[in-house]
Design a protein around this motif. Structure first.
Motif, PDB file in Angstrom:
ATOM      1  N   LYS A   1       0.838  -1.208   0.000  1.00 35.47           N
ATOM      2  CA  LYS A   1       0.000   0.000   0.000  1.00 35.47           C
ATOM      3  C   LYS A   1       0.867   1.250   0.000  1.00 35.47           C
ATOM      4  O   LYS A   1       0.606   2.210  -0.742  1.00 35.47           O
ATOM      5  N   LEU A   2       1.895   1.258   0.818  1.00 37.17           N
ATOM      6  CA  LEU A   2       2.822   2.392   0.870  1.00 37.17           C
ATOM      7  C   LEU A   2       3.475   2.602  -0.488  1.00 37.17           C
ATOM      8  O   LEU A   2       3.522   3.718  -1.015  1.00 37.17           O
ATOM      9  N   LYS A   3       3.964   1.524  -1.087  1.00 34.99           N
ATOM     10  CA  LYS A   3       4.619   1.583  -2.395  1.00 34.99           C
ATOM     11  C   LYS A   3       3.644   2.053  -3.476  1.00 34.99           C
ATOM     12  O   LYS A   3       3.988   2.885  -4.319  1.00 34.99           O
ATOM     13  N   GLU A   4       2.425   1.536  -3.443  1.00 36.67           N
ATOM     14  CA  GLU A   4       1.417   1.932  -4.430  1.00 36.67           C
ATOM     15  C   GLU A   4       1.096   3.420  -4.328  1.00 36.67           C
ATOM     16  O   GLU A   4       1.022   4.119  -5.344  1.00 36.67           O
ATOM     17  N   ASP A   5       0.913   3.913  -3.115  1.00 38.30           N
ATOM     18  CA  ASP A   5       0.589   5.330  -2.933  1.00 38.30           C
ATOM     19  C   ASP A   5       1.727   6.228  -3.403  1.00 38.30           C
ATOM     20  O   ASP A   5       1.492   7.251  -4.053  1.00 38.30           O
ATOM     21  N   LEU A   6       2.968   5.847  -3.099  1.00 39.35           N
ATOM     22  CA  LEU A   6       4.103   6.634  -3.568  1.00 39.35           C
ATOM     23  C   LEU A   6       4.215   6.567  -5.084  1.00 39.35           C
ATOM     24  O   LEU A   6       4.389   7.591  -5.749  1.00 39.35           O
ATOM     25  N   SER A   7       4.091   5.391  -5.647  1.00 39.72           N
ATOM     26  CA  SER A   7       4.200   5.225  -7.102  1.00 39.72           C
ATOM     27  C   SER A   7       3.148   6.028  -7.846  1.00 39.72           C
ATOM     28  O   SER A   7       3.428   6.597  -8.909  1.00 39.72           O
ATOM     29  N   ASN A   8       1.940   6.092  -7.309  1.00 34.03           N
ATOM     30  CA  ASN A   8       0.878   6.862  -7.962  1.00 34.03           C
ATOM     31  C   ASN A   8       1.236   8.339  -8.058  1.00 34.03           C
ATOM     32  O   ASN A   8       0.884   8.994  -9.042  1.00 34.03           O
ATOM     33  N   ILE A   9       1.925   8.865  -7.077  1.00 34.87           N
ATOM     34  CA  ILE A   9       2.345  10.273  -7.107  1.00 34.87           C
ATOM     35  C   ILE A   9       3.541  10.444  -8.041  1.00 34.87           C
ATOM     36  O   ILE A   9       3.568  11.335  -8.881  1.00 34.87           O
ATOM     37  N   VAL A  10       4.521   9.591  -7.899  1.00 33.67           N
ATOM     38  CA  VAL A  10       5.777   9.684  -8.653  1.00 33.67           C
ATOM     39  C   VAL A  10       5.549   9.469 -10.149  1.00 33.67           C
ATOM     40  O   VAL A  10       6.134  10.169 -10.977  1.00 33.67           O
ATOM     41  N   ASP A  11       4.691   8.531 -10.517  1.00 34.52           N
ATOM     42  CA  ASP A  11       4.473   8.186 -11.921  1.00 34.52           C
ATOM     43  C   ASP A  11       3.974   9.365 -12.755  1.00 34.52           C
ATOM     44  O   ASP A  11       4.196   9.405 -13.968  1.00 34.52           O
ATOM     45  N   TYR A  12       3.326  10.325 -12.125  1.00 36.07           N
ATOM     46  CA  TYR A  12       2.842  11.509 -12.839  1.00 36.07           C
ATOM     47  C   TYR A  12       3.990  12.258 -13.523  1.00 36.07           C
ATOM     48  O   TYR A  12       3.799  12.868 -14.567  1.00 36.07           O
ATOM     49  N   PHE A  13       5.188  12.195 -12.944  1.00 36.56           N
ATOM     50  CA  PHE A  13       6.336  12.936 -13.458  1.00 36.56           C
ATOM     51  C   PHE A  13       7.205  12.137 -14.429  1.00 36.56           C
ATOM     52  O   PHE A  13       8.206  12.632 -14.923  1.00 36.56           O
ATOM     53  N   ASP A  14       6.834  10.899 -14.713  1.00 45.73           N
ATOM     54  CA  ASP A  14       7.672  10.049 -15.552  1.00 45.73           C
ATOM     55  C   ASP A  14       7.609  10.477 -17.015  1.00 45.73           C
ATOM     56  O   ASP A  14       6.532  10.723 -17.563  1.00 45.73           O
ATOM     57  N   HIS A  15       8.764  10.545 -17.636  1.00 44.57           N
ATOM     58  CA  HIS A  15       8.919  10.841 -19.068  1.00 44.57           C
ATOM     59  C   HIS A  15       8.195  12.121 -19.489  1.00 44.57           C
ATOM     60  O   HIS A  15       7.276  12.101 -20.311  1.00 44.57           O
ATOM     61  N   CYS A  16       8.643  13.219 -18.905  1.00 40.73           N
ATOM     62  CA  CYS A  16       8.090  14.520 -19.251  1.00 40.73           C
ATOM     63  C   CYS A  16       9.184  15.579 -19.094  1.00 40.73           C
ATOM     64  O   CYS A  16      10.280  15.286 -18.622  1.00 40.73           O
ATOM     65  N   LEU A  17       8.837  16.783 -19.484  1.00 38.95           N
ATOM     66  CA  LEU A  17       9.668  17.947 -19.197  1.00 38.95           C
ATOM     67  C   LEU A  17       8.977  18.703 -18.075  1.00 38.95           C
ATOM     68  O   LEU A  17       7.837  19.151 -18.235  1.00 38.95           O
ATOM     69  N   ILE A  18       9.644  18.816 -16.951  1.00 40.70           N
ATOM     70  CA  ILE A  18       9.110  19.531 -15.799  1.00 40.70           C
ATOM     71  C   ILE A  18       9.620  20.964 -15.875  1.00 40.70           C
ATOM     72  O   ILE A  18      10.828  21.185 -16.015  1.00 40.70           O
ATOM     73  N   TYR A  19       8.700  21.903 -15.787  1.00 41.12           N
ATOM     74  CA  TYR A  19       9.121  23.296 -15.852  1.00 41.12           C
ATOM     75  C   TYR A  19       8.353  24.121 -14.820  1.00 41.12           C
ATOM     76  O   TYR A  19       7.206  23.818 -14.475  1.00 41.12           O
ATOM     77  N   GLU A  20       9.001  25.155 -14.349  1.00 46.97           N
ATOM     78  CA  GLU A  20       8.412  26.053 -13.366  1.00 46.97           C
ATOM     79  C   GLU A  20       7.481  27.046 -14.058  1.00 46.97           C
ATOM     80  O   GLU A  20       7.790  27.553 -15.146  1.00 46.97           O
ATOM     81  N   THR A  21       6.371  27.335 -13.429  1.00 51.78           N
ATOM     82  CA  THR A  21       5.433  28.335 -13.949  1.00 51.78           C
ATOM     83  C   THR A  21       6.180  29.618 -14.298  1.00 51.78           C
ATOM     84  O   THR A  21       6.970  30.124 -13.506  1.00 51.78           O
ATOM     85  N   GLY A  22       5.946  30.097 -15.511  1.00 52.33           N
ATOM     86  CA  GLY A  22       6.531  31.351 -15.952  1.00 52.33           C
ATOM     87  C   GLY A  22       7.951  31.263 -16.478  1.00 52.33           C
ATOM     88  O   GLY A  22       8.528  32.273 -16.867  1.00 52.33           O
ATOM     89  N   SER A  23       8.516  30.068 -16.534  1.00 54.48           N
ATOM     90  CA  SER A  23       9.913  29.934 -16.954  1.00 54.48           C
ATOM     91  C   SER A  23      10.078  29.702 -18.458  1.00 54.48           C
ATOM     92  O   SER A  23      11.192  29.757 -18.962  1.00 54.48           O
ATOM     93  N   LEU A  24       9.003  29.427 -19.164  1.00 58.79           N
ATOM     94  CA  LEU A  24       9.048  29.247 -20.616  1.00 58.79           C
ATOM     95  C   LEU A  24       8.103  30.232 -21.286  1.00 58.79           C
ATOM     96  O   LEU A  24       7.015  30.520 -20.766  1.00 58.79           O
ATOM     97  N   LYS A  25       8.505  30.727 -22.431  1.00 56.30           N
ATOM     98  CA  LYS A  25       7.667  31.646 -23.204  1.00 56.30           C
ATOM     99  C   LYS A  25       6.454  30.892 -23.742  1.00 56.30           C
ATOM    100  O   LYS A  25       6.522  29.682 -24.020  1.00 56.30           O
ATOM    101  N   ASP A  26       5.367  31.615 -23.923  1.00 55.43           N
ATOM    102  CA  ASP A  26       4.151  31.025 -24.476  1.00 55.43           C
ATOM    103  C   ASP A  26       4.405  30.368 -25.826  1.00 55.43           C
ATOM    104  O   ASP A  26       3.886  29.294 -26.110  1.00 55.43           O
ATOM    105  N   LYS A  27       5.242  31.009 -26.672  1.00 59.57           N
ATOM    106  CA  LYS A  27       5.578  30.444 -27.986  1.00 59.57           C
ATOM    107  C   LYS A  27       6.287  29.101 -27.832  1.00 59.57           C
ATOM    108  O   LYS A  27       6.028  28.166 -28.589  1.00 59.57           O
ATOM    109  N   THR A  28       7.194  29.033 -26.887  1.00 57.62           N
ATOM    110  CA  THR A  28       7.939  27.788 -26.653  1.00 57.62           C
ATOM    111  C   THR A  28       6.978  26.681 -26.233  1.00 57.62           C
ATOM    112  O   THR A  28       7.033  25.564 -26.768  1.00 57.62           O
TER     113      THR A  28
END
Length: 139
Positions: free
Chosen positions: A57-84
């Motif tokens: 259960k502990l592993k499943e709950d952590l994995s459900n949160i972590v998996d959201y970030f898998d294979h993506c580009l993480i960026y901070e709000t306002g750090s990329l131009k709208d065109k980009t």
């Protein structure tokens, strides 16, 4: 106090806007997230008797949160131009916007808080950017 620890990992890219150095460029990591939970008491009845919580259960709950970030580009709000952002979306790149600078320190706080919301008494959340470099948050 009794403690349990588990981990999960994800692969993603990020960059640090406004940073002077290599990390200002888009680069990737195999992030590893470790969560340690604790309790003064163990379950006294049922199938979880003698446990804080079932590891699965502990592993499943952590994995459900972590998996959201898998294979993506993480960026901070306002750090990329709208065109980009528009061009990246046209190319069907998976983008995940966060409201914080995507550092190991801020991610350790993020995972601490997310697991706490699920009802765990989190003792420590640790995020590894590399096998040798990590940051932790204790609340």
């Amino acid at each position: 106090m009794y403690t349990l620890k588990t981990n999960a990992s994800f692969d993603s890219a990020h960059f640090l806007s406004g940073y002077e150095g290599k990390c200002s460029n888009i680069h990737g990591h195999r992030w590893k997230v470790e969560i340690e939970v604790g309790s003064e008491n163990l379950e006294v009845e049922g199938q979880n008797r003698g446990m804080i919580v079932d590891f699965s259960k502990l592993k499943e709950d952590l994995s459900n949160i972590v998996d959201y970030f898998d294979h993506c580009l993480i960026y901070e709000t306002g750090s990329l131009k709208d065109k980009t952002l528009e061009v990246l979306r046209e190319e069907n790149f998976r983008l995940v916007e966060v409201s914080f600078r995507p550092t190991a320190e801020k991610f350790s706080e993020y995972f601490y808080r997310e697991m706490s919301k699920k009802g765990y008494k989190v003792v420590l959340a640790t995020v590894y950017e590399t096998p040798n470099n990590c940051a932790s948050y204790t609340g």
